[in-house]
Motif scaffolding. Structure first.
Motif, mmCIF file in Angstrom:
data_model
loop_
_atom_site.group_PDB
_atom_site.id
_atom_site.type_symbol
_atom_site.label_atom_id
_atom_site.label_comp_id
_atom_site.label_asym_id
_atom_site.label_seq_id
_atom_site.Cartn_x
_atom_site.Cartn_y
_atom_site.Cartn_z
ATOM 1 N N CYS A 165 4.263 -10.290 2.580
ATOM 2 C CA CYS A 165 4.304 -9.158 3.516
ATOM 3 C C CYS A 165 2.987 -8.963 4.246
ATOM 4 N N GLU A 166 1.894 -8.976 3.511
ATOM 5 C CA GLU A 166 0.610 -8.646 4.135
ATOM 6 C C GLU A 166 -0.049 -9.863 4.788
ATOM 7 N N GLY A 167 0.496 -11.048 4.533
ATOM 8 C CA GLY A 167 -0.036 -12.246 5.174
ATOM 9 C C GLY A 167 -1.439 -12.620 4.737
ATOM 10 N N HIS A 238 -9.770 -2.503 -7.638
ATOM 11 C CA HIS A 238 -8.736 -3.525 -7.456
ATOM 12 C C HIS A 238 -8.144 -3.964 -8.789
ATOM 13 N N ALA A 239 -6.828 -3.978 -8.845
ATOM 14 C CA ALA A 239 -6.137 -4.531 -10.006
ATOM 15 C C ALA A 239 -5.192 -5.612 -9.513
ATOM 16 N N ALA A 240 -4.882 -6.573 -10.375
ATOM 17 C CA ALA A 240 -3.975 -7.648 -9.988
ATOM 18 C C ALA A 240 -2.527 -7.156 -10.013
ATOM 19 N N ILE A 245 3.663 3.206 -3.785
ATOM 20 C CA ILE A 245 4.731 4.054 -3.256
ATOM 21 C C ILE A 245 4.782 3.763 -1.768
ATOM 22 N N GLU A 246 5.932 3.335 -1.281
ATOM 23 C CA GLU A 246 6.026 2.971 0.130
ATOM 24 C C GLU A 246 7.204 3.673 0.812
ATOM 25 N N PRO A 247 6.930 4.829 1.426
ATOM 26 C CA PRO A 247 7.979 5.466 2.215
ATOM 27 C C PRO A 247 8.127 4.760 3.564
ATOM 28 N N GLU A 384 -10.246 3.800 0.764
ATOM 29 C CA GLU A 384 -8.836 3.690 1.157
ATOM 30 C C GLU A 384 -7.893 3.993 -0.015
ATOM 31 N N ILE A 385 -7.023 4.960 0.214
ATOM 32 C CA ILE A 385 -6.006 5.287 -0.801
ATOM 33 C C ILE A 385 -4.618 4.964 -0.251
ATOM 34 N N ILE A 386 -4.502 5.014 1.094
ATOM 35 C CA ILE A 386 -3.234 4.752 1.765
ATOM 36 C C ILE A 386 -3.463 3.802 2.930
ATOM 37 N N GLY A 387 -2.551 2.848 3.099
ATOM 38 C CA GLY A 387 -2.553 2.024 4.305
ATOM 39 C C GLY A 387 -1.162 2.056 4.909
ATOM 40 N N GLN A 390 2.825 2.300 12.250
ATOM 41 C CA GLN A 390 4.106 2.270 12.945
ATOM 42 C C GLN A 390 4.441 0.801 13.089
ATOM 43 N N ARG A 391 5.722 0.452 12.941
ATOM 44 C CA ARG A 391 6.097 -0.956 12.945
ATOM 45 C C ARG A 391 6.460 -1.418 14.363
ATOM 46 N N GLU A 392 6.237 -2.687 14.608
ATOM 47 C CA GLU A 392 6.656 -3.254 15.896
ATOM 48 C C GLU A 392 8.180 -3.279 15.914
ATOM 49 N N GLY A 428 5.701 3.737 8.294
ATOM 50 C CA GLY A 428 5.646 3.912 6.841
ATOM 51 C C GLY A 428 4.236 3.709 6.351
ATOM 52 N N PHE A 429 4.068 3.896 5.064
ATOM 53 C CA PHE A 429 2.745 3.649 4.488
ATOM 54 C C PHE A 429 2.876 3.267 3.037
ATOM 55 N N GLY A 430 1.789 2.769 2.488
ATOM 56 C CA GLY A 430 1.742 2.451 1.064
ATOM 57 C C GLY A 430 0.632 3.262 0.412
ATOM 58 N N LEU A 431 1.011 4.028 -0.604
ATOM 59 C CA LEU A 431 0.013 4.758 -1.393
ATOM 60 C C LEU A 431 -0.252 3.960 -2.660
ATOM 61 N N GLY A 432 -1.504 3.588 -2.882
ATOM 62 C CA GLY A 432 -1.850 2.911 -4.126
ATOM 63 C C GLY A 432 -1.818 3.924 -5.258
ATOM 64 N N ASN A 445 -12.990 4.098 -12.590
ATOM 65 C CA ASN A 445 -12.654 2.677 -12.745
ATOM 66 C C ASN A 445 -11.144 2.520 -12.884
ATOM 67 N N ILE A 446 -10.565 1.669 -12.064
ATOM 68 C CA ILE A 446 -9.104 1.507 -12.067
ATOM 69 C C ILE A 446 -8.608 1.056 -13.443
ATOM 70 N N ARG A 447 -9.492 0.372 -14.203
ATOM 71 C CA ARG A 447 -9.104 -0.082 -15.551
ATOM 72 C C ARG A 447 -8.821 1.088 -16.490
HETATM 73 O O1 4AD Z 1 -3.101 -1.381 2.652
HETATM 74 P P1 4AD Z 1 -2.070 -2.155 1.891
HETATM 75 O O2 4AD Z 1 -2.298 -3.595 1.688
HETATM 76 O O3 4AD Z 1 -0.701 -1.881 2.658
HETATM 77 C C1 4AD Z 1 0.499 -2.459 2.366
HETATM 78 O O4 4AD Z 1 0.744 -3.160 1.418
HETATM 79 C C2 4AD Z 1 1.587 -2.012 3.313
HETATM 80 N N1 4AD Z 1 2.714 -2.942 3.172
HETATM 81 C C3 4AD Z 1 1.967 -0.602 3.017
HETATM 82 C C4 4AD Z 1 3.035 -0.065 3.941
HETATM 83 O O5 4AD Z 1 2.760 0.195 5.094
HETATM 84 N N2 4AD Z 1 4.245 0.114 3.430
HETATM 85 O O6 4AD Z 1 -1.883 -1.479 0.459
HETATM 86 C C5 4AD Z 1 -1.521 -0.124 0.354
HETATM 87 C C6 4AD Z 1 -2.370 0.579 -0.693
HETATM 88 C C7 4AD Z 1 -3.858 0.569 -0.401
HETATM 89 O O7 4AD Z 1 -4.213 1.593 0.476
HETATM 90 C C8 4AD Z 1 -4.447 0.771 -1.782
HETATM 91 O O8 4AD Z 1 -4.425 2.148 -2.127
HETATM 92 C C9 4AD Z 1 -3.460 0.060 -2.665
HETATM 93 O O9 4AD Z 1 -2.255 -0.093 -1.945
HETATM 94 N N3 4AD Z 1 -3.951 -1.272 -3.058
HETATM 95 C C10 4AD Z 1 -4.431 -1.570 -4.281
HETATM 96 N N4 4AD Z 1 -4.600 -0.819 -5.372
HETATM 97 C C11 4AD Z 1 -5.106 -1.413 -6.472
HETATM 98 N N5 4AD Z 1 -5.440 -2.711 -6.542
HETATM 99 C C12 4AD Z 1 -5.298 -3.521 -5.461
HETATM 100 N N6 4AD Z 1 -5.613 -4.809 -5.563
HETATM 101 C C13 4AD Z 1 -4.765 -2.951 -4.263
HETATM 102 N N7 4AD Z 1 -4.476 -3.439 -3.042
HETATM 103 C C14 4AD Z 1 -3.988 -2.402 -2.332
#
Ligand code: 4AD
Ligand code: MG
Length: 461
Positions: A165-167, A238-240, A245-247, A384-387, A390-392, A428-432, A445-447
């Motif tokens: 997805c993210e390429g 960062h965690a693997a 959450i992706e609305p 960054e907590i959310i990315g 708007q989609r093409e 939409g967006f993704g909330l980590g 620490n994410i751990r």
């Molecule tokens: O910004 P990212 O890469 O966006 C997406 O994956 C889009 N597909 C989301 C969307 O539009 N539906 O990742 C979204 C969020 C980041 O802002 C971050 O909070 C979290 O995911 N994230 C991570 N959290 C922990 N460990 C990692 N390795 C992370 N990579 C991203």
């Protein structure tokens, strides 16, 4: 069995009554013919004190209890107006379910988070991690509640997928083929038609593309599940394996996306402040002194907005203090994100309209042909907590962008279909999820907010 939480929350019903509780010994103090046991049953942040006397038939056994032992206690709950706790149990019976040994690692002293990471199976029995993981659970519930109350459909997107997805090429491969003896450089020649799925597959980095297909049927949807990234960045953020959450909302643009993100974050904060007051007080006192003031301020004020181009102008003035100098076109590093949200705006900030080169293929191209309708939400302490974006939604423009990036159209047939059959504006967006837990608890620490973290060179338990 009564939960200790109920004793605290509905004290009047239980005082002077006989109750039975089950839990684990946090500490024990003996005198000649009586003693005190502090028991925690995991239902409430505060433990319960048990007083026992030599009248117990198994007094000798109880006296020898070690920290960590599992016991059941029956007795009368009595008020203790002189003590710091509101009540205690006067034990009539103490049943030893499981004794613990004296080498139990969690003795009453404070342990470092580093040490506790080495015993991730035992750390939920400490105050800090009990608080973290109850709050994590409450946040998950609050998120579902937020979206369900707004009639969003919860979609379960697949974990095994053929797409990226993210390429970014940060994928864990899924295969039954034995690649052990194939040198890395030759792996491109491996015949994946012989593999389980008949093609190369990987763990998903995001459920978004699948999520979009359901948004084109249900209008408003969300996903909430694990995602995986083989990012070789060994940081505290960062965690693997992490949850996202992706609305996805149809008939909506970037503005609507930001309104949704802001109201969701505020809703979650309010929910946790209301439902975990003891835990939040604890974090405020022992983990992050400014936490409550900051979160209360977030709930009561508007998030800041800035475009990427404006943000770069602000950041360039401070370039001498950054490890990585920025200029237009550069991706923002954590140090830049934190500077913006902590020093410049002092609250959560939406950064919009990034250069298309540093964002994913699916983002809507702005009229300037240089930037895309992307948004990142940055928060103090984290970055960054959310990315989101708007989609093409234009078939031709999407195809053109995919060509520029060398993506195979055949791999995205399903995705392009959405632009052929009733395309609609959507965003939409993704909330980590883990970063959200860090933000609300002050943990750094994410751990320490994942029960069993997976990070570079670390996959214990
Ligand atoms: O910004 P990212 O890469 O966006 C997406 O994956 C889009 N597909 C989301 C969307 O539009 N539906 O990742 C979204 C969020 C980041 O802002 C971050 O909070 C979290 O995911 N994230 C991570 N959290 C922990 N460990 C990692 N390795 C992370 N990579 C991203
Ligand atoms: Mg991002």
């Amino acid at each position: 069995l009564t939960n200790i939480k109920d004793l605290y929350r509905r004290k009047e019903e239980f005082l002077e009554q006989e109750v039975t509780i089950g839990g684990w010994v946090r500490s024990i103090r003996n005198s000649k013919n009586f003693g005190f046991i502090v028991v925690n049953d995991g239902t409430f942040f505060e433990p319960l004190q048990v007083v026992y006397h030599d009248g117990l038939s198994n007094f000798a056994e109880v006296e020898k209890l070690n920290v960590g032992a599992a016991i059941m206690v029956r007795g009368k709950l009595v008020a203790t107006p002189q003590a710091k706790q509101p009540f205690e149990i006067q034990a009539e019976e103490v049943l030893v379910e499981g004794q613990s040994t004296p080498d139990y690692p969690l003795q009453k002293k404070r342990h470092s988070f580093e040490y506790l990471r080495t015993i991730s199976h035992l750390r939920p029995r400490t105050n800090t991690f009990e608080a973290v993981f109850r709050v994590r659970s409450l946040i998950a519930y609050a998120i579902h509640k937020f979206f369900q109350e707004r009639d969003f459909v919860y979609v379960h997107t697949p974990l095994i997928t053929g797409s990226d997805c993210e390429g970014a090429g940060e994928m864990f491969q899924v295969t039954t083929l034995d690649l052990k003896d194939v040198p890395k450089d030759d792996q491109g020649a491996v015949d994946f038609t012989q593999d389980f799925f008949g093609k190369p597959t990987n763990l998903t980095v995001s459920g978004q593309l699948n999520g979009e297909t359901y948004a084109m049927a249900f209008k408003n949807i969300y996903t909430f599940g694990p995602t995986f990234r083989a990012e070789n960045s060994n940081t505290t953020r960062h965690a693997a394996e992490f949850w996202m959450i992706e609305p996805e909302i149809a008939f909506a643009d970037l503005e609507d996306d930001m309104i949704l993100a802001e109201s969701m974050l505020k809703y979650i904060i309010r929910y946790v402040l209301e439902h975990a007051p003891e835990e939040m007080q604890f974090f405020n006192q022992f983990v992050d002194k400014g936490l409550l003031e900051r979160l209360n301020h977030v709930v009561d004020s508007d998030f800041a907005h800035v475009t990427y181009t404006e943000a770069i102008e602000i950041l360039e003035k401070n370039n001498e203090n950054f490890e990585y100098k920025v200029s237009w076109g550069a991706d923002l590093q954590t140090e830049h994100e934190r500077y913006l949200t902590e020093e410049v705006f002092k609250r959560p900030v939406f950064v919009t309209d990034y250069p298309k080169e540093i964002k994913a293929f699916y983002m809507k191209l702005n009229p300037d042909n240089k930037t895309v309708a992307a948004v990142d939400c940055l928060v103090p302490g984290i970055g960054e907590i959310i990315g989101g974006s708007q989609r093409e939604d234009d078939y031709e423009k999407l195809c053109q962008r995919m060509e520029e990036l060398g993506l195979e159209k055949e791999d995205y047939d399903f995705y392009l279909d959405l632009r052929k059959y009733g395309t609609a504006r959507h965003a939409g967006f993704g909330l980590g999820f883990e970063r959200c837990v860090m933000y609300l608890t002050g943990m750094t620490n994410i751990r320490d907010v994942v029960p069993f973290p997976r990070t570079v060179k670390n996959c214990e338990l």
